[in-house]
Design a protein around this motif. Structure first.
Motif, PDB file in Angstrom:
ATOM      1  N   SER A 324      -4.877  40.728  40.659  1.00  0.00           N
ATOM      2  CA  SER A 324      -3.914  41.479  39.857  1.00  0.00           C
ATOM      3  C   SER A 324      -2.470  41.053  40.097  1.00  0.00           C
ATOM      4  CB  SER A 324      -4.052  42.984  40.133  1.00  0.00           C
ATOM      5  OG  SER A 324      -5.253  43.484  39.579  1.00  0.00           O
ATOM      6  N   PHE A 325      -2.248  40.164  41.064  1.00  0.00           N
ATOM      7  CA  PHE A 325      -0.887  39.690  41.354  1.00  0.00           C
ATOM      8  C   PHE A 325      -0.655  38.414  40.538  1.00  0.00           C
ATOM      9  CE2 PHE A 325       2.842  38.592  43.819  1.00  0.00           C
ATOM     10  CZ  PHE A 325       3.315  39.828  44.221  1.00  0.00           C
ATOM     11  N   ARG A 326      -0.483  38.593  39.234  1.00  0.00           N
ATOM     12  CA  ARG A 326      -0.474  37.463  38.310  1.00  0.00           C
ATOM     13  C   ARG A 326       0.952  36.967  38.080  1.00  0.00           C
ATOM     14  NH1 ARG A 326      -5.190  36.472  37.397  1.00  0.00           N
ATOM     15  NH2 ARG A 326      -4.718  34.809  35.924  1.00  0.00           N
ATOM     16  N   VAL A 327       1.407  36.153  39.027  1.00  0.00           N
ATOM     17  CA  VAL A 327       2.731  35.533  38.953  1.00  0.00           C
ATOM     18  C   VAL A 327       2.554  34.045  39.230  1.00  0.00           C
ATOM     19  CG1 VAL A 327       5.051  35.426  39.921  1.00  0.00           C
ATOM     20  CG2 VAL A 327       3.889  37.636  39.719  1.00  0.00           C
ATOM     21  N   SER A 328       3.044  33.217  38.331  1.00  0.00           N
ATOM     22  CA  SER A 328       2.913  31.774  38.509  1.00  0.00           C
ATOM     23  C   SER A 328       4.130  31.077  37.925  1.00  0.00           C
ATOM     24  CB  SER A 328       1.638  31.259  37.838  1.00  0.00           C
ATOM     25  OG  SER A 328       1.706  31.465  36.441  1.00  0.00           O
TER      26      SER A 328
END
Length: 483
Positions: A324-328
């Protein structure tokens, strides 16, 4: 007991007792439920929220939870048969297909039934996730001024700067876009770099989610074989000449599923071949933070060695944190950057600012390097446990390469083994495994299984999972011999 199962069990118990209360009647207080069922306040809160979402309970802050009013009779279902005609078309005439096969992606996203050991997972087990550090980061981020405001569409400058430093070389913050996870970044990149109907070169085998992205965009994946040293440059050059492709997608570090690392002598060759073909290289640097304790110094990203804008680089925090930590980040230089930015803005506007602020808080905290060190040691421990168990109990499964990073082993099945039957038999035996077929864009050379050691609770579960897989192999091979 796992928190998720506790919530479900408590919700079931409360659901069964609702008839004791008249509509509008007050349920016991949260404190009373904690004491009666011997669960945490968080479990009680989540169970009540589940019942509220089902329309069975109404919660009122400061007053408690109440049984909801009786539901009205359901509206009769309409007739959706007309959609069959509307959605159907001659697929041969569609440059961008309307029907997308997501089965290869769902294999690693779907949660297995209770009691099934998860050798098919693509994310860290909750025990490996930095939950406390992420929670603290999210809490600190929530107190930052303007956290609920609109962020710059390219992403927060500080976060872009952090990713640029991590990629290295001459990559600057101005050449970085913040995206909502690696899958989103890859989707943007392929849409920007290749028109519908065009070929796109891919490693073989490769990540099924990328193949699904390509096909959903109307592209034609063309396989280029990978060995333990990564993609083979001579075959890559042949594929560019034969197809005229303008894009090659690769994972140079701990490739999924093989775990291969692109050899030093091949790195410059890959960039040279792509540059001479006038093509882009999409570098999916997805598990750099999942290096094992014995990996040694890691090679730099290809993007850090590319002055000419050949490489479009994807780098994500998700694999090392939580699904759920969707940072790219999506990094590129030259005119292509504006095209990437435009597509991302049209598709998603921007990544929610609270999540970007939380990412900054997390990677800037002392807990972040501690987490990465702990994760590196634990992944090595689990890799060794799975390797030993497979060699002891399933020696007929070949392990051509033992990776020093990532979260999976790539096992080749004995010739003639029915891959689909083995996957089904393993599930019946209580272990979920990933079939190899979805990782190939053309006919596979043999049957394979991808076995994840990161999504399970620990080495004990790995040993038990291999035991169950042994039982499934015995069943399938016996049936094969009886024919």
């Amino acid at each position: 007991m796992h928190e998720r199962s506790s919530v479900g069990e408590l919700a079931n118990q409360l659901r069964g007792e609702l008839n004791r209360y008249s509509p509008g009647g007050k349920l016991p207080s949260s404190r009373a439920l904690v004491e009666r069922f011997r669960v945490s306040p968080v479990t009680v809160s989540r169970a009540l929220a589940q019942l509220a979402a089902e329309g069975l309970v109404v919660t009122r802050p400061g007053a408690g939870a109440f049984r909801a009013a009786a539901r009205t009779a359901p509206v009769s279902a309409g007739d959706t048969a007309w959609q069959t005609v509307s959605l159907s078309a001659d697929a041969a005439t569609e440059l961008v297909p309307r029907t997308v096969d997501a089965s290869g992606v769902l294999v690693s996203l779907a949660a297995p039934p209770p009691g099934v050991i998860e050798f098919n997972g693509g994310y860290l087990h909750p025990s490996l996730q930095p939950e406390r550090a992420m929670g603290a980061a999210l809490s600190r981020a929530g107190r930052r001024p303007g956290v609920w405001g609109r962020p710059p569409v390219e992403g927060l400058p500080e976060l872009r700067e952090w990713f640029a430093r991590y990629i290295g070389g001459a990559v600057s913050a101005a050449e970085v876009l913040i995206t909502a996870g690696g899958q989103s970044a890859l989707t943007t990149a392929l849409r920007a770099l290749a028109p519908p109907g065009a070929p796109v070169l891919v490693e073989s085998p490769t990540y099924p989610g990328m193949l699904a992205i390509a096909r959903a965009a109307g592209l034609r994946p063309v396989p280029v074989p990978v060995d333990p040293d990564g993609v083979q440059p001579a075959l890559l050059a042949d594929a560019f000449r034969a197809t005229g492709a303008g894009v090659f997608v690769c994972q140079p570090l701990f490739q999924n599923p093989t775990g291969a690392v692109l050899a030093p002598e091949r790195r410059g060759e890959v960039l040279r071949i792509a540059r001479e073909a006038g093509a882009f290289v999409v570098e999916d640097d997805f598990v750099r933070r999942l290096a094992h304790e014995d990996a040694g110094p890691l090679p730099r990203p290809l993007a850090s060695e590319d002055p000419d804008g050949v490489v479009v680089h994807v780098n994500s925090l998700t694999k090392a944190t939580s699904p759920s930590f969707r940072v790219s980040a999506l990094a590129a230089r030259g005119p292509v950057l504006e095209r990437l930015r435009a597509i991302q803005v049209v598709d998603t506007f921007f990544v929610p600012r609270p999540l970007q602020e939380a990412a900054l808080e997390l990677v800037g905290s002392p807990a972040w390097p501690r987490h990465l060190r702990s994760l590196s040691a634990e992944l090595k421990h689990r890799r060794d446990a799975m390797t030993s168990a497979l060699r002891l109990h399933l020696p007929e499964l070949a392990l051509p390469h033992i990776p020093s990073g990532g979260y999976q082993l790539w096992a080749r099945l004995p010739d003639g083994t029915d891959e689909a039957a083995l996957v089904a038999g393993a599930l019946r035996a209580g272990v979920a495994v990933t079939p190899g077929r979805p990782y190939f864009s053309a006919e596979p050379p043999a049957g394979h299984l991808r076995l994840s050691f990161a999504a399970v609770a620990g080495p004990g579960e790995i040993t038990e999972g291999v035991r169950r897989l042994r039982a499934a192999c015995d069943e399938v091979l016996r049936r094969t011999g009886d024919r």
